[in-house]
Design a protein around this motif. Structure first.
Motif, PDB file in Angstrom:
ATOM      1  N   ARG A 109      -0.726 -26.356  34.882  1.00  0.00           N
ATOM      2  CA  ARG A 109       0.429 -25.273  35.448  1.00  0.00           C
ATOM      3  C   ARG A 109       0.879 -26.231  36.232  1.00  0.00           C
ATOM      4  NH1 ARG A 109      -0.708 -23.036  40.597  1.00  0.00           N
ATOM      5  NH2 ARG A 109      -2.184 -24.326  41.121  1.00  0.00           N
ATOM      6  N   LEU A 110       0.564 -26.711  37.147  1.00  0.00           N
ATOM      7  CA  LEU A 110       1.677 -27.710  38.252  1.00  0.00           C
ATOM      8  C   LEU A 110       2.649 -28.410  37.239  1.00  0.00           C
ATOM      9  CD1 LEU A 110      -0.547 -29.884  40.392  1.00  0.00           C
ATOM     10  CD2 LEU A 110       0.517 -27.201  40.505  1.00  0.00           C
ATOM     11  N   ALA A 111       2.819 -28.695  36.097  1.00  0.00           N
ATOM     12  CA  ALA A 111       3.951 -29.072  35.641  1.00  0.00           C
ATOM     13  C   ALA A 111       4.785 -27.920  35.264  1.00  0.00           C
ATOM     14  CB  ALA A 111       3.559 -29.807  34.332  1.00  0.00           C
ATOM     15  N   VAL A 112       4.404 -26.713  34.594  1.00  0.00           N
ATOM     16  CA  VAL A 112       4.805 -25.195  34.341  1.00  0.00           C
ATOM     17  C   VAL A 112       5.532 -25.524  35.584  1.00  0.00           C
ATOM     18  CG1 VAL A 112       4.860 -23.003  33.842  1.00  0.00           C
ATOM     19  CG2 VAL A 112       3.996 -24.652  32.614  1.00  0.00           C
ATOM     20  N   LEU A 113       4.848 -25.488  36.721  1.00  0.00           N
ATOM     21  CA  LEU A 113       5.500 -25.024  38.420  1.00  0.00           C
ATOM     22  C   LEU A 113       6.647 -25.800  38.711  1.00  0.00           C
ATOM     23  CD1 LEU A 113       5.741 -23.028  40.290  1.00  0.00           C
ATOM     24  CD2 LEU A 113       3.457 -24.454  41.375  1.00  0.00           C
ATOM     25  N   LEU A 114       6.962 -26.950  38.989  1.00  0.00           N
ATOM     26  CA  LEU A 114       7.667 -28.084  38.475  1.00  0.00           C
ATOM     27  C   LEU A 114       8.847 -27.830  37.813  1.00  0.00           C
ATOM     28  CD1 LEU A 114       8.224 -30.468  40.178  1.00  0.00           C
ATOM     29  CD2 LEU A 114       7.032 -31.902  38.329  1.00  0.00           C
ATOM     30  N   LYS A 117      10.571 -24.999  40.009  1.00  0.00           N
ATOM     31  CA  LYS A 117      11.310 -25.244  40.709  1.00  0.00           C
ATOM     32  C   LYS A 117      12.446 -26.372  40.601  1.00  0.00           C
ATOM     33  CE  LYS A 117       8.263 -23.471  43.591  1.00  0.00           C
ATOM     34  NZ  LYS A 117       8.164 -22.571  44.371  1.00  0.00           N
ATOM     35  N   THR A 118      12.279 -27.181  39.603  1.00  0.00           N
ATOM     36  CA  THR A 118      13.652 -28.109  39.331  1.00  0.00           C
ATOM     37  C   THR A 118      14.558 -27.342  38.966  1.00  0.00           C
ATOM     38  OG1 THR A 118      11.747 -29.737  38.562  1.00  0.00           O
ATOM     39  CG2 THR A 118      14.086 -29.835  37.726  1.00  0.00           C
ATOM     40  N   LYS A 119      14.463 -26.384  38.235  1.00  0.00           N
ATOM     41  CA  LYS A 119      15.574 -25.341  37.802  1.00  0.00           C
ATOM     42  C   LYS A 119      16.115 -24.477  39.126  1.00  0.00           C
ATOM     43  CE  LYS A 119      13.990 -24.676  33.130  1.00  0.00           C
ATOM     44  NZ  LYS A 119      13.832 -23.365  32.078  1.00  0.00           N
ATOM     45  N   ALA A 120      15.369 -24.116  39.598  1.00  0.00           N
ATOM     46  CA  ALA A 120      16.219 -23.744  41.201  1.00  0.00           C
ATOM     47  C   ALA A 120      17.017 -24.280  42.244  1.00  0.00           C
ATOM     48  CB  ALA A 120      14.405 -22.604  41.894  1.00  0.00           C
ATOM     49  N   LEU A 121      15.986 -25.605  41.999  1.00  0.00           N
ATOM     50  CA  LEU A 121      17.060 -27.115  42.509  1.00  0.00           C
ATOM     51  C   LEU A 121      17.864 -26.870  42.327  1.00  0.00           C
ATOM     52  CD1 LEU A 121      16.753 -29.029  44.654  1.00  0.00           C
ATOM     53  CD2 LEU A 121      15.462 -30.433  43.942  1.00  0.00           C
ATOM     54  N   GLU A 122      17.737 -27.675  41.086  1.00  0.00           N
ATOM     55  CA  GLU A 122      19.407 -27.565  40.613  1.00  0.00           C
ATOM     56  C   GLU A 122      20.507 -26.136  40.335  1.00  0.00           C
ATOM     57  OE1 GLU A 122      18.378 -27.911  36.047  1.00  0.00           O
ATOM     58  OE2 GLU A 122      17.803 -29.766  36.526  1.00  0.00           O
ATOM     59  N   LEU A 123      19.758 -24.929  40.669  1.00  0.00           N
ATOM     60  CA  LEU A 123      21.405 -23.734  41.041  1.00  0.00           C
ATOM     61  C   LEU A 123      20.929 -23.721  42.680  1.00  0.00           C
ATOM     62  CD1 LEU A 123      21.966 -21.260  40.263  1.00  0.00           C
ATOM     63  CD2 LEU A 123      20.098 -19.870  40.643  1.00  0.00           C
ATOM     64  N   LEU A 124      20.382 -23.915  43.791  1.00  0.00           N
ATOM     65  CA  LEU A 124      20.564 -24.321  44.454  1.00  0.00           C
ATOM     66  C   LEU A 124      22.108 -25.565  44.923  1.00  0.00           C
ATOM     67  CD1 LEU A 124      16.921 -23.352  46.400  1.00  0.00           C
ATOM     68  CD2 LEU A 124      19.128 -22.396  46.463  1.00  0.00           C
ATOM     69  N   ILE A 125      21.872 -26.670  44.503  1.00  0.00           N
ATOM     70  CA  ILE A 125      22.317 -27.644  44.228  1.00  0.00           C
ATOM     71  C   ILE A 125      24.039 -27.740  44.411  1.00  0.00           C
ATOM     72  CG2 ILE A 125      23.073 -29.843  43.589  1.00  0.00           C
ATOM     73  CD1 ILE A 125      20.143 -30.812  43.566  1.00  0.00           C
TER      74      ILE A 125
END
Length: 509
Positions: A109-114, A117-125
């Protein structure tokens, strides 16, 4: 689990070995038993000895069997204990397997959440990079606009300076004409002096009346929260100006006790106030190291005079020109300000903090009262020290010039009030207080408009009034319930106003 199986197998092998040994021993001793069953007489001594030996050997076998049995019991008990321990271990293994399963699920579950979050962080960057680019472009435009604005301001300031030069030339011409007019009027007034006292010496003399000793509190005004520190009357008016710890300057009608205007904008406690002789501007000295100048008609701040680095405790305006103001602060400096230009034109350095200031009648000399008890006279044009007088044994708190300019009243923490002849700088009279003395280093006293009386507040809340003629107290006014900080007398002859640390103003008549 493996150790328990090994022990059980060992026990089984031991039992089998014991049985085999027992059977072998029984077979080996069967002849002896048969022989023993025969009559002992028929047997020889040899057989008897063999029987005894075999019986002894049998006993030893029984003992060995007993020991093996005991060992078997111990081994069985240990086997049961190991079996119970094995069951506990199996239970623990089962629980750990369940926990491992749950941990694996949580990890998934944490791997899916990570990943999310990684995709969201890339979008924010990516968005941040885009916004950063926009900011750089906007900053560049702002810098260009600022440079252009600075150029326009420089051009505007150049034009203003040209206008100011033309205005200064006009003002200089106007002041020169005013000075000539005043010189001619002073020559005219000189002919009206009697015993060195000018009876009519300023504009508004037609309103002048003889002062009377007040005895009754006509109005009690709750003026300022935290304390009222300074009060004064407008020139040739019954309107009162006050300042206090609530950072406000207020104007009052002394006849009705009602507030007519409140001047806001001060950022510290108001320690002293003064008003220009045309009643158009009010200047306040504050604990925020700044002076504030208000336009009375609009109630707006006209100037904010900065330059002191400690609280400003005294201020006075010239009696000749409404543009010259002096201030004193606890940074051991006295500054001369030009209200028309809005900046400092001269700074006088002192070795002792100044508590009070007063302009001379001609506006060319400043008198300052200091913490060390001395009075100092300064030339406003050159900034040079003209004279110094040891007036009090402790701090000077107040300076007040008489209406005709011939006497200067100084008050000190030594509970003395000295009257100086401004022409000779000699003491004309000394007034001694009966009360508990002045309440602070900025307690202000005053003279009546006819120069006949002096009023001073005390730390016990009383107000004492002396007659200048005989240097005696003629009245003691008691209405305040806290130390009195300031007294002010209307130049119309009455009323007298006093204020205290509780923020109340009393109007006496």
């Amino acid at each position: 689990m493996a150790q328990g199986d090994v022990a059980m197998e060992a026990i089984k092998h031991a039992l089998k070995a014991l049985r085999k040994r027992h059977l072998v021993e029984e077979g080996a001793h069967s002849h002896a038993f048969i022989a023993l069953s025969r009559p002992i007489v028929s047997q020889g001594s040899e057989w008897k000895e063999k029987a005894e030996n075999l019986e002894l050997e049998l006993q030893q076998c029984y003992k060995a069997q007993s020991r093996l049995s005991e060992q078997l019991v111990v081994e069985v008990a240990e086997s049961r204990t190991l079996k119970a321990l094995m069951q506990e271990k199996e239970t623990a293994i089962s629980e750990l397997q369940n926990e491992l399963t749950q941990a694996r699920d949580e990890c998934s579950r944490l791997a899916v959440l990570l990943e999310e979050k990684t995709k969201a962080l890339e979008l924010l960057i990516s968005e941040h990079q885009e916004v950063k680019g926009q900011l750089e472009a906007t900053t560049l435009r702002a810098d260009n606009a600022e440079a252009e604005n600075k150029m326009l301001i420089d051009r505007w300031m150049l034009e203003k300076m040209k206008d100011a030069e033309r205005l200064n030339e006009a003002n200089a011409l106007y002041e020169d004409m005013v000075d000539r007019l005043k010189q001619s009027s002073m020559e005219h007034l000189a002919h009206q002096q009697v015993d060195g006292v000018v009876r009519r010496c300023e504009e508004g003399a037609e309103y002048y009346v003889e002062s009377t000793v007040p005895s009754t509190c006509k109005q009690r005004i709750p003026a300022h929260d935290g304390g009222c520190t300074s009060i004064l009357f407008e020139h040739n008016s019954s309107k009162l100006v006050s300042g206090g710890q609530d950072k406000a300057v207020k104007m009052w009608d002394a006849n009705t006790g009602s507030s007519t205007r409140t001047l806001y904008g001060c950022l510290g406690t108001v320690l002293d106030v003064c008003i220009t002789h045309d009643n158009k501007s009010v200047v306040a000295a504050s604990s925020s190291n700044t002076l504030y100048v208000w336009d009375v008609s609009s109630g707006r701040v006209r100037h904010t005079l900065t330059g002191h680095v400690d609280k400003v405790c005294a201020v006075d305006v010239s009696k000749v020109s409404n543009r010259n103001v002096v201030s004193a602060a606890y940074d051991r400096t006295i500054k001369v300000w030009d209200l028309q230009k809005g900046y400092c034109v001269n700074t006088l350095l002192c070795y002792s903090n100044c508590n009070a200031l007063c302009f001379s009648m001609d506006g060319q000399t400043i008198c300052s009262g200091h913490v060390n008890g001395n009075l100092r006279l300064w030339d406003i044009q050159t900034g040079k020290l003209l004279s110094e007088i040891a007036a009090h044994s402790s701090a000077v708190t107040s300076l007040s010039l008489s209406r005709n300019g011939n006497m200067l009243l100084s008050s000190g923490r030594d509970n003395l009030h000295n009257l100086f002849d401004t022409r000779t700088l000699e003491i004309c009279a000394t007034l001694r207080g009966n009360g508990s003395g002045l309440a602070s280093n900025w307690s202000r006293t005053c003279m009546s408009p006819d120069d006949g009386y002096v009023a001073a507040g005390s730390a016990d809340g009383s107000v004492e009034i002396w007659s200048v003629a005989n240097a005696k107290i003629v009245s003691t006014l008691k209405e305040h319930t806290s130390p009195v900080l300031c007294c002010a007398w209307s130049n119309l002859g009455k009323p007298l106003a006093t204020c205290d640390k509780n923020g109340n103003i009393c109007i006496w008549s």
